[in-house]
Design a protein around this motif. Structure first.
Motif, mmCIF file in Angstrom:
data_model
loop_
_atom_site.group_PDB
_atom_site.id
_atom_site.type_symbol
_atom_site.label_atom_id
_atom_site.label_comp_id
_atom_site.label_asym_id
_atom_site.label_seq_id
_atom_site.Cartn_x
_atom_site.Cartn_y
_atom_site.Cartn_z
ATOM 1 N N THR A 240 -9.690 7.985 -2.451
ATOM 2 C CA THR A 240 -10.239 7.038 -1.241
ATOM 3 C C THR A 240 -11.495 6.347 -1.787
ATOM 4 N N GLY A 241 -11.370 4.841 -1.274
ATOM 5 C CA GLY A 241 -12.260 3.902 -1.728
ATOM 6 C C GLY A 241 -12.377 2.621 -1.077
ATOM 7 N N VAL A 242 -13.061 1.677 -1.680
ATOM 8 C CA VAL A 242 -13.193 0.391 -1.093
ATOM 9 C C VAL A 242 -12.658 -0.644 -2.085
ATOM 10 N N SER A 243 -11.834 -1.668 -1.529
ATOM 11 C CA SER A 243 -11.184 -2.726 -2.509
ATOM 12 C C SER A 243 -12.267 -3.746 -2.474
ATOM 13 N N ARG A 244 -11.667 -4.719 -3.314
ATOM 14 C CA ARG A 244 -12.518 -5.891 -3.669
ATOM 15 C C ARG A 244 -12.721 -6.889 -2.021
ATOM 16 N N TRP A 245 -11.956 -6.613 -1.297
ATOM 17 C CA TRP A 245 -11.955 -7.236 0.001
ATOM 18 C C TRP A 245 -12.615 -6.452 0.893
ATOM 19 N N SER A 246 -13.381 -5.347 0.669
ATOM 20 C CA SER A 246 -14.150 -4.402 1.227
ATOM 21 C C SER A 246 -13.340 -3.830 2.409
ATOM 22 N N THR A 247 -12.190 -3.534 2.137
ATOM 23 C CA THR A 247 -11.208 -2.621 3.069
ATOM 24 C C THR A 247 -11.071 -1.351 2.403
ATOM 25 N N ARG A 248 -10.928 -0.342 3.614
ATOM 26 C CA ARG A 248 -11.087 1.010 3.020
ATOM 27 C C ARG A 248 -9.691 1.158 2.637
ATOM 28 N N GLN A 249 -9.388 1.980 1.529
ATOM 29 C CA GLN A 249 -8.230 2.006 0.866
ATOM 30 C C GLN A 249 -7.998 3.544 0.245
ATOM 31 N N VAL A 250 -6.669 3.951 0.398
ATOM 32 C CA VAL A 250 -6.077 5.241 -0.258
ATOM 33 C C VAL A 250 -4.960 4.850 -1.230
ATOM 34 N N ALA A 251 -5.072 5.820 -2.357
ATOM 35 C CA ALA A 251 -4.007 5.178 -3.502
ATOM 36 C C ALA A 251 -3.856 6.713 -3.979
ATOM 37 N N ASP A 257 -0.407 10.186 -15.814
ATOM 38 C CA ASP A 257 -0.449 8.803 -15.964
ATOM 39 C C ASP A 257 -1.085 8.128 -15.071
ATOM 40 N N LEU A 258 -2.525 7.884 -15.557
ATOM 41 C CA LEU A 258 -3.357 6.835 -14.572
ATOM 42 C C LEU A 258 -3.344 5.459 -15.052
ATOM 43 N N SER A 259 -2.319 4.955 -15.579
ATOM 44 C CA SER A 259 -2.474 3.322 -15.696
ATOM 45 C C SER A 259 -2.077 2.546 -14.778
ATOM 46 N N SER A 260 -1.648 3.107 -13.523
ATOM 47 C CA SER A 260 -1.698 2.365 -12.135
ATOM 48 C C SER A 260 -1.113 3.250 -11.345
ATOM 49 N N PRO A 261 -1.731 3.173 -9.854
ATOM 50 C CA PRO A 261 -1.213 4.032 -9.132
ATOM 51 C C PRO A 261 0.104 4.086 -8.323
ATOM 52 N N ILE A 262 0.588 5.312 -8.088
ATOM 53 C CA ILE A 262 2.032 5.419 -7.510
ATOM 54 C C ILE A 262 2.067 4.507 -6.415
ATOM 55 N N THR A 263 1.119 4.386 -5.539
ATOM 56 C CA THR A 263 1.220 3.772 -4.252
ATOM 57 C C THR A 263 -0.371 3.463 -3.791
ATOM 58 N N GLU A 264 -0.399 2.360 -3.004
ATOM 59 C CA GLU A 264 -1.647 2.066 -2.324
ATOM 60 C C GLU A 264 -1.850 1.668 -1.120
ATOM 61 N N GLU A 265 -2.538 1.934 -0.117
ATOM 62 C CA GLU A 265 -2.526 1.510 1.190
ATOM 63 C C GLU A 265 -3.993 1.268 1.849
ATOM 64 N N PRO A 305 9.234 7.433 1.096
ATOM 65 C CA PRO A 305 7.458 6.648 0.865
ATOM 66 C C PRO A 305 6.800 8.054 0.778
ATOM 67 N N TYR A 306 5.828 7.949 -0.182
ATOM 68 C CA TYR A 306 4.795 8.862 -0.680
ATOM 69 C C TYR A 306 4.000 9.531 0.244
ATOM 70 N N LEU A 307 3.393 8.447 1.026
ATOM 71 C CA LEU A 307 2.454 8.867 2.278
ATOM 72 C C LEU A 307 3.278 8.235 3.536
ATOM 73 N N GLN A 308 3.584 9.477 4.257
ATOM 74 C CA GLN A 308 4.189 8.894 5.328
ATOM 75 C C GLN A 308 2.980 9.205 6.627
ATOM 76 N N PHE A 309 2.688 8.173 7.182
ATOM 77 C CA PHE A 309 1.798 8.415 8.375
ATOM 78 C C PHE A 309 2.396 9.105 9.548
ATOM 79 N N LEU A 310 1.748 10.066 9.849
ATOM 80 C CA LEU A 310 2.017 10.957 11.211
ATOM 81 C C LEU A 310 1.370 10.469 12.396
ATOM 82 N N MET A 311 -0.013 10.346 12.618
ATOM 83 C CA MET A 311 -0.537 10.284 13.953
ATOM 84 C C MET A 311 -2.271 10.069 13.432
ATOM 85 N N GLU A 312 -2.707 9.775 14.486
ATOM 86 C CA GLU A 312 -4.519 9.665 14.170
ATOM 87 C C GLU A 312 -4.934 10.150 15.451
ATOM 88 N N PHE A 313 -5.970 11.032 15.127
ATOM 89 C CA PHE A 313 -6.926 11.453 16.185
ATOM 90 C C PHE A 313 -7.973 10.762 16.485
#
Length: 474
Positions: A240-251, A257-265, A305-313
């Motif tokens: 988890t981190g922050v993109s260059r557009w200052s949005t929180r991101q998960v990858a 093989d860390l050449s590029s992420p499998i998926t980003e959101e 989809p590698y990360l399937q959103f379920l719900m939010e508390f």
């Protein structure tokens, strides 16, 4: 006329965890009156196991933390005994995964200390540590226990070094000097043979901890990676981190093989660090934001989809940090698959939050409670240092499940004979119709349920008001 066969496919993958919901504990389950530390370091400042809750607190003359027996919620007095042997602010605390009475702490005084807590908790301030580990030249911000070896501990300091400690001898056996800047996070894989780290130099690394060799490295130029966690046997790491557009991101990354992420959101535009928590038993990842009250959760798989959103508390009270109960401490009978302890600075309390699978059954739910890591160490420190790898020793939670029986129901009924301090059976003859008592008990249960519903509606109203204010401000 040609008939066209119509098909429909759900956008959600079938999952037994699709309807998992979060439930905050009531006031009677919270720990109140805790002077939470004012440190702005991005750590959790609390730790929990089936016996104790530990919380870093403010203290004059050095760092300190509280040890509270888990079965004693309520208000904590101002003179409650503390662990106060450090000469600087406490930065991190972690319970041993194998011994519930052993806790490690790191501090601004450049030391790591190992403490042994008495079974009943503290009766007076504790200043003498079981062991003092000296080796860092600057403050120590992170500590991490080895997942399968009870006598191996890692520490990372602001001197940009990671020390591996052999607690059987109380000495540092390895210093990893692969980082040019401060290490922000470190995470072991399942058997402790690999270590993933994130660093202030914006690089993600996979390291062999015994040799210190960097096996894989990713230069995350456009992302500030804050947190990293290994995803069990999926051979992946999540950041988890922050993109260059200052949005929180998960990858999600392939550990080989860390050449590029499998998926980003992209998650949202808030500024607090996203803390990831992985449950290897259910393959679920929980993302909790520091400074907000939200906990999002996903199901992780090796296929799209590698990360399937379920719900939010959602909660209107922001969290400063969170700790997670080991799986052996959850309530199996209530189908509780995960439990957080949430540090709320504004209210000076720690609040439990349970993640529950909504099921009604009187049998043990084996599909949601597979074999899980127990308290037995899989190997010794000398074995691990010599190159041996073993996975965790697994246990079944079935023994913790107690099926309701007639005796339990009678005992419960005996406990519920008083309502608001009034003995309902006082002066009632044995021949009195018991239907009256059943009706009173039923009405009390309905009243409790209504109160819970009103409390949930009040929380929802506060959330909507908060969202409305945010919309007006933007």
């Amino acid at each position: 006329m040609t008939r066209v066969k119509m098909s429909w496919q759900s956008t959600h993958r079938s999952s037994k965890f699709r309807h998992v919901y979060g439930k905050a504990g009531g006031r009677e389950q919270c720990y109140e009156g805790i002077p939470v530390t004012h440190s702005v370091h991005d750590n959790h400042f609390c730790a929990v196991n089936p016996k104790f809750l530990a919380v870093v607190t403010e203290s004059a003359g050095g760092g300190a933390f509280l040890i509270i027996p888990l079965h004693k919620p309520g208000r904590i007095g101002p003179h409650y005994p503390k662990v106060c042997g450090h000469h600087g602010n406490v930065m991190d605390i972690k319970w041993s995964p194998f011994m519930d009475n052993i806790i490690a702490s790191s501090s601004e005084d450049c030391t790591v200390r190992i403490w042994q807590i008495p079974d009943g908790g503290l009766r007076r301030n504790m200043t003498e540590a079981l062991m003092i580990l000296i080796g860092h030249s600057r403050r120590v911000g992170l500590i991490e226990w080895h997942p399968t070896c009870s006598r191996i501990l890692l520490s990372a300091g602001n001197d940009c070094k990671i020390m591996i400690w052999n607690l059987e001898e109380g000495v540092a056996v390895k210093m990893i000097d692969s980082h040019p800047d401060v290490v922000l996070c470190m995470s072991f894989n399942t058997d402790g043979s690999l270590l993933a780290t994130s660093c202030k130099d914006k690089k993600l690394r996979i390291i062999d901890p015994r040799s210190g060799k960097v096996l894989q490295e990713a230069d995350c130029k456009n992302i500030k990676v804050n947190r990293v966690v290994f995803l069990g046997n999926l051979k992946c790491v999540l950041t988890t981190g922050v993109s260059r557009w200052s949005t929180r991101q998960v990858a999600l990354w392939n550990q080989e093989d860390l050449s590029s992420p499998i998926t980003e959101e992209e998650i949202d535009g808030l500024s607090g660090v996203l803390f990831p928590f992985y449950d290897a038993d259910t393959h679920m990842i929980y993302l909790a934001g520091k400074g907000d009250g939200n906990i999002r959760y996903y199901e992780v798989s090796s296929e799209k989809p590698y990360l399937q959103f379920l719900m939010e508390f959602r909660s209107p009270t922001p969290q400063k940090g969170l700790s997670v109960m080991p799986k052996r401490g959850v309530d199996v009978g209530e189908c509780e698959i995960f439990r957080f302890y949430k540090l709320v600075t504004l209210k000076s309390l720690v609040e439990p939050v349970s993640m529950i699978v909504p099921r009604r059954s009187e049998s043990y739910q084996e599909d949601i409670f597979p074999m899980t890591a127990g308290t037995e160490s899989a190997l010794s420190a000398s074995e691990w240092l010599s190159g041996v790898n073993r996975g965790p020793m697994l246990i079944s939670l079935k023994e913790a499940y107690k099926r309701p029986n007639a005796a339990d129901l009678r005992a419960a009924k005996q406990d519920r004979r008083t309502v608001n301090g009034i003995d309902l059976l006082e002066n009632v003859s044995p021949n009195t119709d018991k239907e009256l008592l059943k009706m009173v008990f039923r009405q009390q249960e309905e009243l409790r349920q209504h109160k819970d519903e009103l409390r949930e509606k009040d929380d929802k109203i506060q959330q909507l008001e908060l969202q409305l204010r945010n919309m007006k401000n933007t």
